[in-house]
Design a protein around this motif. Structure first.
Motif, PDB file in Angstrom:
ATOM      1  N   HIS A   1       0.790  -1.219   0.000  1.00 25.28           N
ATOM      2  CA  HIS A   1       0.000   0.000   0.000  1.00 25.28           C
ATOM      3  C   HIS A   1       0.836   1.289   0.000  1.00 25.28           C
ATOM      4  CE1 HIS A   1      -4.368   1.242   1.181  1.00 25.28           C
ATOM      5  NE2 HIS A   1      -3.912   1.891   0.144  1.00 25.28           N
TER       6      HIS A   1
ATOM      7  N   ASP B   1      -4.783   2.300   8.492  1.00 27.45           N
ATOM      8  CA  ASP B   1      -3.448   2.662   7.978  1.00 27.45           C
ATOM      9  C   ASP B   1      -3.049   4.071   8.399  1.00 27.45           C
ATOM     10  OD1 ASP B   1      -3.181   0.198   6.775  1.00 27.45           O
ATOM     11  OD2 ASP B   1      -3.454   0.900   4.723  1.00 27.45           O
TER      12      ASP B   1
ATOM     13  N   ASP C   1      -7.215  -1.235  -1.320  1.00 28.16           N
ATOM     14  CA  ASP C   1      -6.459  -2.294  -0.660  1.00 28.16           C
ATOM     15  C   ASP C   1      -7.371  -3.521  -0.718  1.00 28.16           C
ATOM     16  OD1 ASP C   1      -5.462  -4.109   1.256  1.00 28.16           O
ATOM     17  OD2 ASP C   1      -4.599  -2.497   2.465  1.00 28.16           O
TER      18      ASP C   1
ATOM     19  N   HIS D   1       3.471   0.204   5.078  1.00 26.47           N
ATOM     20  CA  HIS D   1       2.135   0.125   4.457  1.00 26.47           C
ATOM     21  C   HIS D   1       1.000   0.403   5.432  1.00 26.47           C
ATOM     22  CE1 HIS D   1       1.234  -4.438   5.191  1.00 26.47           C
ATOM     23  NE2 HIS D   1       1.887  -3.910   6.206  1.00 26.47           N
TER      24      HIS D   1
ATOM     25  N   ASP E   1     -10.387  -0.295   2.536  1.00 28.58           N
ATOM     26  CA  ASP E   1      -9.342  -0.976   3.309  1.00 28.58           C
ATOM     27  C   ASP E   1      -9.950  -1.562   4.573  1.00 28.58           C
ATOM     28  OD1 ASP E   1      -6.877  -1.751   4.547  1.00 28.58           O
ATOM     29  OD2 ASP E   1      -5.852  -0.044   3.633  1.00 28.58           O
TER      30      ASP E   1
HETATM   31 MN    MN Z   1      -3.836  -0.737   3.458  1.00 25.11          MN
END
Ligand code: MN
Ligand code: MN
Length: 284
Positions: free
Chosen positions: A106, A129, A210, A141, A125
């Motif tokens: 990512h 993150d 993602d 990531h 996702d």
């Molecule tokens: Mn991610």
């Protein structure tokens, strides 16, 4: 890169193309399963499974004008991934192309968004993150929305499909707006998207997917599988809702060593679907 390894139907030259595909094969900071560096090749291979005609959009993808630029080679660090992705995407933007990046992990998204001005980012996702750093790396990531918010502002970041947040992320004073996977299942994707869009200030949107945002039943071959995820239909709903506002996108974290083939097939199909959606959105 030989012809059979290009994304299917990417038969435009660069000058005439609208969509430019670029692979970013790097997975050094992945935490659980390694192997996403092999994903750009696997996604390209899977793309040959599908018809030129995109049934759901009544669109022949041969008319989309796709150019496949191959992969960024020799990537050695997350910092290099960010810098070289930014450089490549900046050139595509200058030439008025629509960049489509194939990860890899990512991290590349942090580079891609730096190349744009005045955009918001929507992330599909399982994870927020939003860590300041991960395993000592500020470009790991698990730090992607954090680095993107440094550039775009936290009011221009939204994450959908979330079902995994760390203690550290929950302790932050400010977090990006997010909608959980459970919320999407309960309220439906159209309602969720409407709720998400009111939180973004900028009109133009970069979409990062993602693949672990999708349920492992549909996308088992990812670095960090997380149950209770989105369905492929949810992803189609997001793409259709955003199509008229999209300026670029990426599909990241497919992990071929753990894939039975379905994840790379879904990733390839999502890319083809997004190309058709962006190409035809004025008709829908
Ligand atoms: Mn991610
Ligand atoms: Mn994730």
């Amino acid at each position: 890169m030989t012809q059979e390894h290009l994304f299917a139907d990417a038969d435009s030259n660069y000058e005439e193309s609208r969509f430019v595909i670029l692979g970013v094969p790097f997975d050094r900071s992945s935490s659980f399963r390694q192997g996403s560096a092999e994903a750009p090749g696997q996604i390209r291979e899977a793309s040959y499974n599908f018809e030129e005609y995109q049934l759901e959009y009544d669109f022949n993808i041969k008319n989309a004008r796709i150019y496949d630029a191959g992969n960024l080679d020799g990537l050695k660090s997350t910092k290099e991934v960010v810098e070289r992705t930014k450089e490549a995407v900046a050139a595509y933007i200058k030439d008025e192309k629509f960049p489509i990046l194939l990860g890899g992990e990512h991290t590349l998204t942090a580079g891609a968004v730096q190349a744009f001005e005045d955009i918001a980012m929507v992330s599909i996702d399982a994870h927020l993150d939003f860590r300041q750093e991960y395993l000592g790396d500020e470009y790991g990531h698990a730090c992607v929305t954090r680095r993107a918010s440094d550039i775009l502002g936290i009011d221009n970041i939204a994450v959908i499909g979330v079902r995994s947040i760390s203690n550290e992320e929950m302790k932050e004073d400010a977090r990006p707006f997010f909608i959980s996977g459970l919320d999407v299942a309960e309220e439906g994707i159209e309602h969720a998207i409407r709720r998400l869009l009111v939180h973004l200030k900028e009109e133009r949107i970069y979409l990062t997917i993602d693949m672990d945002g999708i349920d492992p039943a549909y996308a088992p071959g990812v670095g960090t599988p997380e149950p209770f995820g989105l369905t492929p239909y949810d992803v189609k709903g997001i793409i259709d809702a955003l199509a008229g506002r999209l300026v670029g996108m990426d599909v990241v974290e497919v992990c071929p060593p753990y894939d039975n083939g379905n994840t790379s097939a879904l990733a390839a199909r999502i890319v083809r679907m997004a190309i058709a959606a962006v190409s035809t959105h004025s008709k829908i």
